[in-house]
Write an enzyme that holds these catalytic residues in place. Structure first.
Site, PDB file in Angstrom:
ATOM      1  N   ASP A  76       0.855  -1.182   0.000  1.00  0.00           N
ATOM      2  CA  ASP A  76       0.000   0.000   0.000  1.00  0.00           C
ATOM      3  C   ASP A  76       0.891   1.231   0.000  1.00  0.00           C
ATOM      4  O   ASP A  76       1.945   1.242   0.633  1.00  0.00           O
ATOM      5  CB  ASP A  76      -0.976   0.008   1.177  1.00  0.00           C
ATOM      6  CG  ASP A  76      -0.300  -0.046   2.533  1.00  0.00           C
ATOM      7  OD1 ASP A  76       0.122   1.018   3.033  1.00  0.00           O
ATOM      8  OD2 ASP A  76      -0.193  -1.151   3.099  1.00  0.00           O
ATOM      9  N   ASP A 165      -9.797   3.537   5.652  1.00  0.00           N
ATOM     10  CA  ASP A 165      -8.690   3.462   6.608  1.00  0.00           C
ATOM     11  C   ASP A 165      -9.132   4.071   7.932  1.00  0.00           C
ATOM     12  O   ASP A 165      -9.351   5.282   8.033  1.00  0.00           O
ATOM     13  CB  ASP A 165      -7.498   4.211   6.019  1.00  0.00           C
ATOM     14  CG  ASP A 165      -6.261   4.198   6.922  1.00  0.00           C
ATOM     15  OD1 ASP A 165      -6.363   3.800   8.095  1.00  0.00           O
ATOM     16  OD2 ASP A 165      -5.191   4.612   6.442  1.00  0.00           O
ATOM     17  N   GLU A 167      -8.088   4.557  11.851  1.00  0.00           N
ATOM     18  CA  GLU A 167      -6.994   4.490  12.827  1.00  0.00           C
ATOM     19  C   GLU A 167      -6.767   5.875  13.416  1.00  0.00           C
ATOM     20  O   GLU A 167      -7.400   6.845  13.035  1.00  0.00           O
ATOM     21  CB  GLU A 167      -5.710   4.005  12.151  1.00  0.00           C
ATOM     22  CG  GLU A 167      -5.230   4.909  11.000  1.00  0.00           C
ATOM     23  CD  GLU A 167      -3.993   4.364  10.309  1.00  0.00           C
ATOM     24  OE1 GLU A 167      -3.021   4.045  11.018  1.00  0.00           O
ATOM     25  OE2 GLU A 167      -3.999   4.280   9.070  1.00  0.00           O
TER      26      GLU A 167
END
Length: 280
Positions: A76, A165, A167
């Site tokens: 990634d 994503d 986080e």
């Protein structure tokens, strides 16, 4: 494609410890500057501040030499990797890539178009990802922005469903509010693209910020973050297995200068293609 369609026969095993984390931790309660987010930026701090899950997953496939025998290598990337030689990446054996596209409702990664187009030219199966900013706007608004700026999908043998994503702390939200935000993102993204968004997160983030929610396990494939040299990762409570696994932040791949995140897909090339084309 529902996440359940990608199960390979999973068995929960004792947890394994994570290896050294290379990314610099973000200070407690800090805000990552807009545009600075990438897969793994919050991993170290999330793991230090939150209580991780204690489960790990062992994949056992009949006839395979071991759990890594049916896992495909991937990466990634974002603009932090600079200019990438995707021909060299392809020649190095990389089978898939997730490429940073967007944040919030205003930011697009400056190298997304180049990375996405060049990966496509080299026949690397790839997808875009959105770095979530739940404190800045609603889930549906961010999903719509993502779908319009890199998260679109087509059945062309080369495009994975977009990835969300999650986080870097809970953004001051309760677990119920975070669940609502994620579901709003999922619903809006699916309405725009017809695909189930992939969810990237760590066990510590998911267990803490969503309260070990199981509500996405039948909807979204899991991209788990667990940096370790072990043969299998720890996974968040609420998910029975993983589909993608980010196992290192310090990988090296021909065609990329410096460190790059290394990932695995839990299946064969045929399974990866089925996920890309929504045919499983």
């Amino acid at each position: 494609m529902a996440a359940a369609a990608l199960a390979l026969g999973a068995v929960l095993a004792p947890a394994v410890s994570a290896g050294p984390a290379a990314a610099q931790p973000t200070p407690p309660n800090s805000t990552i500057p807009l545009g600075a987010g990438y897969m793994g930026i919050g991993y170290t701090q999330d793991g230090a501040a939150f209580a991780p899950d204690t489960r790990a997953l062992r994949l056992e496939t009949e006839g395979a030499a071991g759990p890594l025998a049916t896992q495909l290598p991937g990466i990634d990337v974002s603009h932090y990797q600079g200019t990438i030689n995707w021909s060299s990446v392809k020649a190095a054996g990389i089978k898939f890539a997730y490429i940073k596209a967007t944040e919030s409702t205003t930011y697009t990664d400056p190298l997304f178009s180049a990375n996405y187009g060049n990966a496509h030219s080299q026949k690397v199966i790839r997808g875009g990802y959105h770095f979530a900013r739940p404190n800045l706007s609603g889930g549906a608004a961010q999903a719509n922005y993502f779908a319009a700026h890199g998260g679109a999908w087509s059945r062309d043998n080369l495009t994975l469903p977009g990835m969300l994503d999650l986080e870097g702390g809970c953004y001051g939200m309760s677990t119920s509010a975070m669940r609502t935000w994620i579901l709003d993102f999922y619903n809006a993204y699916k309405a725009k693209t017809s695909r189930d968004v992939v969810i990237y997160t760590s066990p510590s983030w998911w267990n803490t910020c969503t309260g070990s929610w199981s509500g996405m396990s039948a909807r979204s494939p899991l991209f788990v973050a667990h940096w370790t040299t072990a043969a299998s990762p720890s996974i968040p409570a609420g998910f029975p297995y993983w589909t993608f696994w980010q196992y290192s932040s310090t990988g090296s791949v021909s065609g990329i200068s410096g460190a790059v995140d290394r990932d695995r897909f839990s299946g064969t090339e045929a399974r990866l293609l089925a996920l890309a084309n929504n045919t499983a």
